[in-house]
Design a protein around this motif. Structure first.
Motif, PDB file in Angstrom:
ATOM      1  N   TRP A 119       0.832  -1.208   0.000  1.00  0.00           N
ATOM      2  CA  TRP A 119       0.000   0.000   0.000  1.00  0.00           C
ATOM      3  C   TRP A 119       0.868   1.261   0.000  1.00  0.00           C
ATOM      4  CZ3 TRP A 119      -4.806   0.844  -1.211  1.00  0.00           C
ATOM      5  CH2 TRP A 119      -5.395   2.073  -0.874  1.00  0.00           C
ATOM      6  N   GLN A 120       1.979   1.234   0.740  1.00  0.00           N
ATOM      7  CA  GLN A 120       2.899   2.376   0.726  1.00  0.00           C
ATOM      8  C   GLN A 120       3.473   2.586  -0.666  1.00  0.00           C
ATOM      9  OE1 GLN A 120       3.686   4.608   2.901  1.00  0.00           O
ATOM     10  NE2 GLN A 120       3.002   3.814   4.867  1.00  0.00           N
ATOM     11  N   ALA A 121       3.848   1.493  -1.332  1.00  0.00           N
ATOM     12  CA  ALA A 121       4.416   1.612  -2.674  1.00  0.00           C
ATOM     13  C   ALA A 121       3.393   2.169  -3.663  1.00  0.00           C
ATOM     14  CB  ALA A 121       4.919   0.247  -3.148  1.00  0.00           C
ATOM     15  N   LEU A 122       2.148   1.702  -3.571  1.00  0.00           N
ATOM     16  CA  LEU A 122       1.110   2.209  -4.465  1.00  0.00           C
ATOM     17  C   LEU A 122       0.803   3.675  -4.185  1.00  0.00           C
ATOM     18  CD1 LEU A 122      -1.342  -0.839  -4.510  1.00  0.00           C
ATOM     19  CD2 LEU A 122       0.244  -0.138  -6.303  1.00  0.00           C
ATOM     20  N   THR A 123       0.797   4.047  -2.906  1.00  0.00           N
ATOM     21  CA  THR A 123       0.537   5.447  -2.547  1.00  0.00           C
ATOM     22  C   THR A 123       1.637   6.358  -3.075  1.00  0.00           C
ATOM     23  OG1 THR A 123      -0.617   4.728  -0.550  1.00  0.00           O
ATOM     24  CG2 THR A 123       0.085   7.024  -0.634  1.00  0.00           C
ATOM     25  N   ALA A 124       2.878   5.879  -3.044  1.00  0.00           N
ATOM     26  CA  ALA A 124       3.989   6.694  -3.542  1.00  0.00           C
ATOM     27  C   ALA A 124       3.896   6.939  -5.039  1.00  0.00           C
ATOM     28  CB  ALA A 124       5.309   6.016  -3.208  1.00  0.00           C
ATOM     29  N   LEU A 125       3.150   6.099  -5.748  1.00  0.00           N
ATOM     30  CA  LEU A 125       3.055   6.216  -7.201  1.00  0.00           C
ATOM     31  C   LEU A 125       1.737   6.838  -7.665  1.00  0.00           C
ATOM     32  CD1 LEU A 125       4.558   2.738  -8.185  1.00  0.00           C
ATOM     33  CD2 LEU A 125       5.733   4.941  -8.054  1.00  0.00           C
ATOM     34  N   LYS A 126       0.879   7.251  -6.728  1.00  0.00           N
ATOM     35  CA  LYS A 126      -0.408   7.844  -7.090  1.00  0.00           C
ATOM     36  C   LYS A 126      -0.303   9.361  -7.184  1.00  0.00           C
ATOM     37  CE  LYS A 126      -3.295   4.414  -4.688  1.00  0.00           C
ATOM     38  NZ  LYS A 126      -4.253   4.241  -3.569  1.00  0.00           N
ATOM     39  N   ILE A 164      12.828  11.286   7.523  1.00  0.00           N
ATOM     40  CA  ILE A 164      11.424  11.058   7.183  1.00  0.00           C
ATOM     41  C   ILE A 164      10.517  11.847   8.115  1.00  0.00           C
ATOM     42  CG2 ILE A 164       9.606   9.307   7.133  1.00  0.00           C
ATOM     43  CD1 ILE A 164      11.681   7.300   6.196  1.00  0.00           C
ATOM     44  N   ALA A 165      10.880  11.905   9.393  1.00  0.00           N
ATOM     45  CA  ALA A 165      10.067  12.645  10.351  1.00  0.00           C
ATOM     46  C   ALA A 165      10.040  14.135  10.054  1.00  0.00           C
ATOM     47  CB  ALA A 165      10.584  12.411  11.765  1.00  0.00           C
ATOM     48  N   SER A 166      11.044  14.644   9.335  1.00  0.00           N
ATOM     49  CA  SER A 166      11.099  16.076   9.031  1.00  0.00           C
ATOM     50  C   SER A 166      10.352  16.448   7.760  1.00  0.00           C
ATOM     51  CB  SER A 166      12.560  16.526   8.904  1.00  0.00           C
ATOM     52  OG  SER A 166      13.166  15.944   7.757  1.00  0.00           O
ATOM     53  N   VAL A 167       9.840  15.453   7.028  1.00  0.00           N
ATOM     54  CA  VAL A 167       9.077  15.738   5.807  1.00  0.00           C
ATOM     55  C   VAL A 167       7.727  16.330   6.196  1.00  0.00           C
ATOM     56  CG1 VAL A 167       8.002  14.756   3.749  1.00  0.00           C
ATOM     57  CG2 VAL A 167      10.228  13.909   4.523  1.00  0.00           C
ATOM     58  N   SER A 168       7.419  17.495   5.688  1.00  0.00           N
ATOM     59  CA  SER A 168       6.168  18.182   6.037  1.00  0.00           C
ATOM     60  C   SER A 168       5.570  18.822   4.797  1.00  0.00           C
ATOM     61  CB  SER A 168       6.416  19.244   7.114  1.00  0.00           C
ATOM     62  OG  SER A 168       7.354  20.206   6.657  1.00  0.00           O
ATOM     63  N   GLY A 169       4.323  19.244   4.930  1.00  0.00           N
ATOM     64  CA  GLY A 169       3.633  19.893   3.826  1.00  0.00           C
ATOM     65  C   GLY A 169       3.898  21.382   3.777  1.00  0.00           C
ATOM     66  N   ALA A 170       3.171  22.051   2.901  1.00  0.00           N
ATOM     67  CA  ALA A 170       3.341  23.495   2.757  1.00  0.00           C
ATOM     68  C   ALA A 170       2.836  24.246   3.976  1.00  0.00           C
ATOM     69  CB  ALA A 170       2.623  23.976   1.495  1.00  0.00           C
ATOM     70  N   GLY A 213       1.937  11.369  -0.149  1.00  0.00           N
ATOM     71  CA  GLY A 213       2.700  10.812  -1.262  1.00  0.00           C
ATOM     72  C   GLY A 213       4.201  10.853  -1.012  1.00  0.00           C
ATOM     73  N   GLN A 214       4.711  11.987  -0.517  1.00  0.00           N
ATOM     74  CA  GLN A 214       6.134  12.100  -0.246  1.00  0.00           C
ATOM     75  C   GLN A 214       6.560  11.231   0.936  1.00  0.00           C
ATOM     76  OE1 GLN A 214       7.675  16.177  -0.249  1.00  0.00           O
ATOM     77  NE2 GLN A 214       5.891  16.836  -1.401  1.00  0.00           N
ATOM     78  N   LEU A 215       5.702  11.131   1.944  1.00  0.00           N
ATOM     79  CA  LEU A 215       6.020  10.256   3.072  1.00  0.00           C
ATOM     80  C   LEU A 215       6.091   8.796   2.631  1.00  0.00           C
ATOM     81  CD1 LEU A 215       3.827  11.841   5.898  1.00  0.00           C
ATOM     82  CD2 LEU A 215       6.324  11.796   5.785  1.00  0.00           C
ATOM     83  N   SER A 216       5.162   8.399   1.791  1.00  0.00           N
ATOM     84  CA  SER A 216       5.188   7.025   1.289  1.00  0.00           C
ATOM     85  C   SER A 216       6.422   6.780   0.425  1.00  0.00           C
ATOM     86  CB  SER A 216       3.922   6.737   0.478  1.00  0.00           C
ATOM     87  OG  SER A 216       2.765   6.862   1.287  1.00  0.00           O
TER      88      SER A 216
END
Length: 284
Positions: free
Chosen positions: A34-41, A235-241, A249-252
């Motif tokens: 599911w993570q892999a599919l989310t990263a590609l959506k 990964i924990a530092s990845v955030s949105g706008a 998507g970026q987290l996945s």
């Protein structure tokens, strides 16, 4: 008189066993898939209701944005550096100790191993404050040694348990002959113990490496500079706008990229790992 129950046909038993294995595999691989599919959506399909299971079309925008916004390559290199040195230190110390512990009397050996097991049951968060104060006083905040030494120490009980069980299977006559030939403890370890117990050593090293790679609590506490963070802290530092946006998507994509090196290691060392888990690493 009640008839005895007829045994289940062999074909039905095999079908039931296959269905159980398939369900277990699906349960284990489902989150990763599911993570892999989310990263590609595309973003619009990630939160759409009803759910969109397969990406249409497949997009790499999340991976591209992740590498543009964050130094993710640096995170991976930092994790590889810290995990590699921590694994080497842990396995070396554990191998030296295991070679000695394996030749102790049964009572002394079991008491020592039981003590290590009890120590390993304490959660690492109990050590967070003293470790932080020690690293701060030594000036090791944002230094790799602040992670390498604790990682090696925290994984030492596991490594010692696995390697001791493997080294105990070696004939004591090998040690006696090597000692009579004038080999030191380190020379006996390098020339005799490790070559004979390669599967167990490979299994131990991979397990320790995975635990070091996945560790989060110490990494996010000791590494505050972006160029020093490991992959879990990155990964924990990845955030949105904004604080209200979660970049799923970026987290996945980040989780997928962080998992691929471990997957490649497992596939590369598959044979020694299986041999170590089925022979020296599990025999009592």
């Amino acid at each position: 008189m009640k008839r005895p129950a007829r045994p289940m046909p062999r074909l039905a038993r095999r079908a039931l066993f296959g269905a159980a294995v398939l369900a277990l595999v699906a349960w284990s691989l489902g989150p990763a898939l599911w993570q892999a599919l989310t990263a590609l959506k595309p973003d619009a399909q990630i939160t759409r209701t009803p759910l969109v299971y397969l990406p249409r079309p497949v997009t790499w925008e999340h991976v591209v944005r992740l590498w543009q916004r964050k130094p993710f390559g640096t995170y991976l290199l930092n994790s590889a550096w810290v995990s590699g040195w921590a694994t080497l230190l842990c396995v070396t110390v554990a191998a030296l100790a295991a070679a000695r512990v394996a030749r102790l009397s049964a009572r002394s050996r079991e008491g020592l191993l039981l003590g290590l097991l009890v120590i390993s049951l304490f959660p690492p968060i109990l050590l967070l404050f003293p470790l932080y104060e020690g690293a701060r006083s030594l000036g090791w905040i944002n230094h790799s040694l602040a992670l390498i030494l604790p990682y090696a120490a925290l994984n030492l009980p596991l490594a010692l348990w696995v390697l001791e069980s493997a080294f105990r299977q070696l004939p004591p006559a090998l040690d006696e002959a090597a000692r009579m030939d004038g080999l030191s403890a380190l020379q006996r370890l390098v020339r005799i113990h490790v070559p004979v117990a390669v599967p167990a050593v490979a299994t131990t090293a991979l397990l320790v490496f995975i635990f070091c790679w996945n560790e989060f609590m110490l990494a996010v506490t000791f590494m505050t500079r972006d160029d020093k963070k490991t992959v879990t802290a990155g990964i924990a530092s990845v955030s949105g706008a904004s604080v209200y946006e979660i970049p799923w998507g970026q987290l996945s994509a980040a989780v997928l990229i962080a998992t691929l090196p471990l997957l490649l290691l497992v596939l590369l060392f598959q044979r020694p790992i299986v041999a170590g888990l089925t022979r020296g690493a599990v025999k009592g």
